[in-house]
Design an enzyme around this catalytic site. Sequence first.
Site: not given
Length: 278
Positions: A97, A227, A256
């Site tokens: 991320s 995601d 995610h």
Amino acid sequence: MPFIKTSDGTEIFYKDWGPHDAQAIVFHHGWPLSADDWDAQMMFFLEKGYRVIAHDRRGHGRSTQTWTGNEMDTYAADVAALTDALDLKGAVHVGHSTGGGEVAHYVARAKPGRVSKAVLIGAVPPIMVKSDKNPGGLPIEVFDGFRAALVANRAQFFIDVPAGPFYGFNRSGAKVSQGIIDNWWRQGMMGGAKAHYDCIKAFSETDFTEDLKAITVPTYVMHGDDDQIVPYADSAPLSARLLKNGTLKTYPGLPHGMCTTHPEIINADLLAFIRGQA
């Protein structure tokens, strides 16, 4: 606890486990978490004989709760200070991320010989926010909403995110883990509200296009196509195309936070890539 001190006096906490003469893997966490988010990966690779390292980004976890420097240039400089202090050579850098953005920004600037491979997992590059140049991005209002929720009630916001979209626990039939939700909340609340607020701009508005183009080491781009935090279509495929030596791996239906929800899948693929088998 081990810390390094950066040029502006910020103390960066880090974990460093395993033999120092082994291949080093450096893990970069997402927003608003800490090095603890990599437990499933660090334990796995430690048992495989690797040296595993993870730090708390400034303003996060056990590092100094800075009110300045909460942007990608400083994040990358902090990583450079850590790798210099540990004198890492030929390390593999793995980022999830926001940590994926940090990896791209650092690797593009790393001293020769410091990095052998890179991995971007559910990562924010090339750029998240919608603009004329990036029509598939998320509207700025999404990130304004994040900021408003953080200021209004950070503690509740940090329950709502992991209980919902981060791990896909809002999907029908999802196997919800209260422990995972609580651990996300714990890590988030360890950090500073100001740093977390600033980091929203850093992860959403930084354009990593030139970073990706500058990276020459083999880079593995891993992304779940369900995601809900970093939408797949405007991230992973675009990043893979910009990289000189990039490989895209798509995970149907994964969320995610797939490193935590599906470590048996992610760890096996990471191992294969690091060993040159993917």
